[in-house]
Motif scaffolding. Structure first.
Motif, PDB file in Angstrom:
ATOM      1  N   GLN A   1     -31.134 -45.101  -9.774  1.00 14.54           N
ATOM      2  CA  GLN A   1     -29.677 -45.111  -9.673  1.00 14.54           C
ATOM      3  C   GLN A   1     -29.021 -45.929 -10.783  1.00 14.54           C
ATOM      4  OE1 GLN A   1     -27.676 -43.384  -7.340  1.00 14.54           O
ATOM      5  NE2 GLN A   1     -29.639 -42.342  -7.054  1.00 14.54           N
ATOM      6  N   ASN A   2     -29.723 -46.888 -11.353  1.00 10.00           N
ATOM      7  CA  ASN A   2     -29.160 -47.658 -12.458  1.00 10.00           C
ATOM      8  C   ASN A   2     -28.868 -46.752 -13.653  1.00 10.00           C
ATOM      9  OD1 ASN A   2     -28.361 -50.108 -13.760  1.00 10.00           O
ATOM     10  ND2 ASN A   2     -30.257 -50.022 -14.941  1.00 10.00           N
ATOM     11  N   GLY A   3     -29.663 -45.701 -13.776  1.00  8.77           N
ATOM     12  CA  GLY A   3     -29.419 -44.735 -14.834  1.00  8.77           C
ATOM     13  C   GLY A   3     -28.074 -44.046 -14.681  1.00  8.77           C
TER      14      GLY A   3
ATOM     15  N   LEU B   1     -34.583 -41.448  -1.045  1.00  4.81           N
ATOM     16  CA  LEU B   1     -35.600 -42.248  -1.736  1.00  4.81           C
ATOM     17  C   LEU B   1     -35.996 -41.614  -3.066  1.00  4.81           C
ATOM     18  CD1 LEU B   1     -37.959 -43.289   1.218  1.00  4.81           C
ATOM     19  CD2 LEU B   1     -36.465 -44.787  -0.133  1.00  4.81           C
ATOM     20  N   ALA B   2     -35.817 -40.311  -3.179  1.00  3.19           N
ATOM     21  CA  ALA B   2     -36.135 -39.601  -4.426  1.00  3.19           C
ATOM     22  C   ALA B   2     -34.979 -39.631  -5.415  1.00  3.19           C
ATOM     23  CB  ALA B   2     -36.512 -38.153  -4.119  1.00  3.19           C
ATOM     24  N   ASP B   3     -33.962 -40.481  -5.132  1.00 10.02           N
ATOM     25  CA  ASP B   3     -32.817 -40.670  -6.025  1.00 10.02           C
ATOM     26  C   ASP B   3     -31.951 -39.428  -6.174  1.00 10.02           C
ATOM     27  OD1 ASP B   3     -33.195 -43.372  -6.613  1.00 10.02           O
ATOM     28  OD2 ASP B   3     -34.618 -42.924  -8.216  1.00 10.02           O
ATOM     29  N   LEU B   4     -31.922 -38.609  -5.115  1.00 16.90           N
ATOM     30  CA  LEU B   4     -31.111 -37.394  -5.191  1.00 16.90           C
ATOM     31  C   LEU B   4     -29.623 -37.712  -5.136  1.00 16.90           C
ATOM     32  CD1 LEU B   4     -31.741 -34.288  -5.284  1.00 16.90           C
ATOM     33  CD2 LEU B   4     -31.194 -34.245  -2.857  1.00 16.90           C
ATOM     34  N   GLY B   5     -29.265 -38.797  -4.463  1.00 14.50           N
ATOM     35  CA  GLY B   5     -27.852 -39.143  -4.308  1.00 14.50           C
ATOM     36  C   GLY B   5     -27.320 -38.668  -2.977  1.00 14.50           C
TER      37      GLY B   5
ATOM     38  N   THR C   1     -27.740 -34.867  -1.275  1.00 16.25           N
ATOM     39  CA  THR C   1     -28.632 -34.920  -0.113  1.00 16.25           C
ATOM     40  C   THR C   1     -27.994 -34.232   1.084  1.00 16.25           C
ATOM     41  OG1 THR C   1     -29.770 -36.945  -0.802  1.00 16.25           O
ATOM     42  CG2 THR C   1     -29.744 -36.469   1.548  1.00 16.25           C
ATOM     43  N   MET C   2     -26.738 -34.553   1.365  1.00 14.92           N
ATOM     44  CA  MET C   2     -26.043 -33.928   2.495  1.00 14.92           C
ATOM     45  C   MET C   2     -25.922 -32.418   2.301  1.00 14.92           C
ATOM     46  SD  MET C   2     -25.457 -36.386   4.586  1.00 14.92           S
ATOM     47  CE  MET C   2     -27.036 -36.967   4.027  1.00 14.92           C
ATOM     48  N   GLN C   3     -25.656 -32.022   1.059  1.00 20.62           N
ATOM     49  CA  GLN C   3     -25.527 -30.599   0.753  1.00 20.62           C
ATOM     50  C   GLN C   3     -26.840 -29.858   1.007  1.00 20.62           C
ATOM     51  OE1 GLN C   3     -24.087 -29.870  -3.250  1.00 20.62           O
ATOM     52  NE2 GLN C   3     -24.925 -27.786  -3.274  1.00 20.62           N
TER      53      GLN C   3
ATOM     54  N   GLY D   1     -43.690 -40.931 -14.893  1.00 16.11           N
ATOM     55  CA  GLY D   1     -43.926 -42.280 -14.414  1.00 16.11           C
ATOM     56  C   GLY D   1     -43.199 -42.605 -13.130  1.00 16.11           C
ATOM     57  N   THR D   2     -42.505 -41.627 -12.562  1.00 14.02           N
ATOM     58  CA  THR D   2     -41.792 -41.838 -11.314  1.00 14.02           C
ATOM     59  C   THR D   2     -42.290 -40.876 -10.259  1.00 14.02           C
ATOM     60  OG1 THR D   2     -39.635 -41.788 -10.220  1.00 14.02           O
ATOM     61  CG2 THR D   2     -39.945 -40.283 -12.055  1.00 14.02           C
ATOM     62  N   ALA D   3     -42.274 -41.323  -8.997  1.00 11.64           N
ATOM     63  CA  ALA D   3     -42.678 -40.454  -7.891  1.00 11.64           C
ATOM     64  C   ALA D   3     -41.455 -39.762  -7.296  1.00 11.64           C
ATOM     65  CB  ALA D   3     -43.395 -41.272  -6.823  1.00 11.64           C
ATOM     66  N   LYS D   4     -40.368 -39.765  -8.027  1.00  6.95           N
ATOM     67  CA  LYS D   4     -39.103 -39.288  -7.463  1.00  6.95           C
ATOM     68  C   LYS D   4     -38.714 -37.933  -8.063  1.00  6.95           C
ATOM     69  CE  LYS D   4     -37.928 -44.031  -6.409  1.00  6.95           C
ATOM     70  NZ  LYS D   4     -36.977 -45.133  -6.544  1.00  6.95           N
ATOM     71  N   GLY D   5     -37.776 -37.918  -8.963  1.00  9.47           N
ATOM     72  CA  GLY D   5     -37.390 -36.654  -9.583  1.00  9.47           C
ATOM     73  C   GLY D   5     -35.997 -36.212  -9.212  1.00  9.47           C
ATOM     74  N   GLY D   6     -35.459 -36.750  -8.116  1.00  6.10           N
ATOM     75  CA  GLY D   6     -34.116 -36.368  -7.696  1.00  6.10           C
ATOM     76  C   GLY D   6     -33.040 -36.852  -8.637  1.00  6.10           C
ATOM     77  N   ILE D   7     -33.389 -37.773  -9.535  1.00 10.18           N
ATOM     78  CA  ILE D   7     -32.429 -38.292 -10.495  1.00 10.18           C
ATOM     79  C   ILE D   7     -31.858 -37.184 -11.375  1.00 10.18           C
ATOM     80  CG2 ILE D   7     -34.176 -38.824 -12.250  1.00 10.18           C
ATOM     81  CD1 ILE D   7     -31.073 -40.950 -11.375  1.00 10.18           C
ATOM     82  N   VAL D   8     -32.622 -36.120 -11.565  1.00 15.59           N
ATOM     83  CA  VAL D   8     -32.138 -34.962 -12.336  1.00 15.59           C
ATOM     84  C   VAL D   8     -30.862 -34.417 -11.702  1.00 15.59           C
ATOM     85  CG1 VAL D   8     -32.628 -32.578 -12.984  1.00 15.59           C
ATOM     86  CG2 VAL D   8     -34.412 -34.319 -13.198  1.00 15.59           C
ATOM     87  N   VAL D   9     -30.911 -34.219 -10.390  1.00 13.73           N
ATOM     88  CA  VAL D   9     -29.762 -33.676  -9.666  1.00 13.73           C
ATOM     89  C   VAL D   9     -28.610 -34.673  -9.638  1.00 13.73           C
ATOM     90  CG1 VAL D   9     -28.950 -32.851  -7.421  1.00 13.73           C
ATOM     91  CG2 VAL D   9     -31.231 -32.221  -8.240  1.00 13.73           C
ATOM     92  N   ALA D  10     -28.927 -35.941  -9.358  1.00 15.37           N
ATOM     93  CA  ALA D  10     -27.891 -36.953  -9.222  1.00 15.37           C
ATOM     94  C   ALA D  10     -27.073 -37.098 -10.496  1.00 15.37           C
ATOM     95  CB  ALA D  10     -28.523 -38.289  -8.842  1.00 15.37           C
ATOM     96  N   ILE D  11     -27.750 -37.114 -11.631  1.00 18.81           N
ATOM     97  CA  ILE D  11     -27.052 -37.266 -12.916  1.00 18.81           C
ATOM     98  C   ILE D  11     -26.159 -36.065 -13.189  1.00 18.81           C
ATOM     99  CG2 ILE D  11     -27.398 -37.302 -15.416  1.00 18.81           C
ATOM    100  CD1 ILE D  11     -29.879 -39.021 -14.907  1.00 18.81           C
ATOM    101  N   GLN D  12     -26.688 -34.894 -12.972  1.00 21.97           N
ATOM    102  CA  GLN D  12     -25.906 -33.683 -13.229  1.00 21.97           C
ATOM    103  C   GLN D  12     -24.680 -33.612 -12.328  1.00 21.97           C
ATOM    104  OE1 GLN D  12     -29.345 -30.644 -14.896  1.00 21.97           O
ATOM    105  NE2 GLN D  12     -28.689 -30.431 -12.777  1.00 21.97           N
TER     106      GLN D  12
END
Length: 402
Positions: free
Chosen positions: A333-335, A143-147, A151-153, A358-369
């Protein structure tokens, strides 16, 4: 009566002359970019900061040659003095030091309602951690957009360490979670901006992204960061399609005394503006040329091809050292989909993540990288002029867990 006739004829003749001049004057006014602090590509070479040498001879205007397929018509980067009559004066500001910004942005991230760090701490501090808890941990990360893969790792690493620990205190849980999150955010990635001037040319940076993510604002804020680091900067307004984009960029530049190369013709060839901006940067011996590009949807093939053209044209003059992709952190995830397409066209070297507060997530940092193998280099946590700072993995994780 005979005495009056010559006077009347003289007045009529004078009015005719004045009437003929008015359109010429208006046309001249219209075609001149009247922004205090902007430089023309053909202005005299200016001394760099700290230099004592001044070259008086101007760059030759007649030598302006564009690569094949690039239209220079309508390009006008006329310099207007700061005290030009009728223009509103914009006071030059002193940007905040970069070091102080990071602390302020970290405090804002701490205050944001993030679900990632706080949710994980609560789950891993449970008296009994069974499969249901691990399922919740996994769900929280997704839900935090980690991917999926990250997430499994992370879940596997946490399972192993919790098993080894046996009895856990909240302090132990926080320590192990911090260590594992820092690993996955990856502090080993090189997040430095490639903005060091070459021996005879400036460093060149392109800023790209879809519509509405704040590219022009990001260029302006990043100019402030570079000025705070005592670099000479020149801006290129290659977003020629959005109304007032060039004026917006020039205003950002004026605030910190940074010149802007722009075209006065809406819809002009963006490659020509980028080309002239780099040429002006070379002539004027600046440290960094930053090129703002038009927003474009990643599924529009023609627009993406045009972006590739801008980069190729610039590279006829100088290497493009940095290509920053601006992403809105709230798009999740659209990013990632945007990032994939842009990276195929212009070889992204770094990510600027805006609206992270503006987001309650933050996992997008990891997902993009993880997806691109490209580091997040800058983050934005507000709308203020100095609300942009270098990304640091440990500071980011600490903010998530506090």
């Amino acid at each position: 009566m005979n005495d009056i006739l010559p006077i009347i004829l003289s007045i009529v003749a004078a009015l005719a002359v004045i009437g003929g001049l008015i359109p010429v004057l208006l046309k001249t006014r219209k075609n001149i970019t009247q922004y205090p602090g902007t430089r023309d590509a053909n202005d005299p070479v200016l001394p760099r900061s700290g230099s004592t040498a001044v070259e008086d001879s101007p760059a030759a205007a007649t030598d302006r040659k564009a690569p094949d397929g690039v239209d220079l018509e309508g390009l006008d980067t006329t310099t207007v003095p700061d005290d030009a009559a009728g223009l509103e004066a914009i006071q030059v500001e002193t940007p905040l030091p970069v070091a102080g910004r990071l602390m302020r942005l970290r405090e804002r991230l701490v205050r944001s309602n993030n679900i990632m760090g706080k949710g994980l701490l609560a789950l891993l501090s449970s008296d009994k951690i069974d499969e249901n808890v691990w399922d919740e941990v996994e769900e929280t990360l997704l839900l935090a957009d980690l991917g999926t893969e990250p997430t499994m790792q992370l879940v596997d690493a946490l399972r192993e360490r919790v098993k080894v620990l046996g009895t856990r205190t909240p302090e132990q849980v926080k320590v192990l979670l911090r260590e594992e999150l820092i690993k996955i955010v990856d502090p080993t990635m090189d997040r430095t901006l490639n903005v060091q001037r070459h021996a005879d040319k400036p460093a060149v940076m392109m800023v790209v992204g879809v519509n509405g993510v704040g590219k022009t604002t990001t260029v302006g804020k990043l100019a402030r960061v570079l000025v705070a680091e005592d670099k000479d900067v020149l801006l290129g307004a290659a977003d020629t399609f959005r109304a007032a984009a060039a004026e917006q960029l020039a205003t950002w530049g004026q605030r910190v005394g940074v010149p802007t190369v722009k075209s006065d013709i809406e819809g002009a060839d963006p490659a020509s503006v980028a080309y002239e901006a780099v040429k002006a940067g070379i002539d004027q011996e600046v440290d960094v040329v930053m090129i703002d590009t038009a927003g474009r949807l990643q599924n529009k093939v023609g627009l993406m091809d045009e972006l590739g053209k801008v980069k190729r044209v610039v590279e006829k003059l100088a290497e493009v050292d940095e290509v920053l992709l601006v992403l809105d952190a709230t798009t999740g995830q659209n990013g990632l989909n945007q990032a994939r397409v842009f990276s195929e066209v212009v070889n992204i070297t770094g990510i600027v993540l805006t609206k992270l507060d503006g987001t309650a997530k933050g996992g997008i940092v990891v997902a993009i990288q993880k997806t691109l193998g490209v580091p997040v280099k800058l983050i934005g946590l507000g709308e203020g002029a100095d609300d942009l700072a270098p990304f640091e993995a440990e500071a980011f994780v600490d903010a998530l867990l506090n």
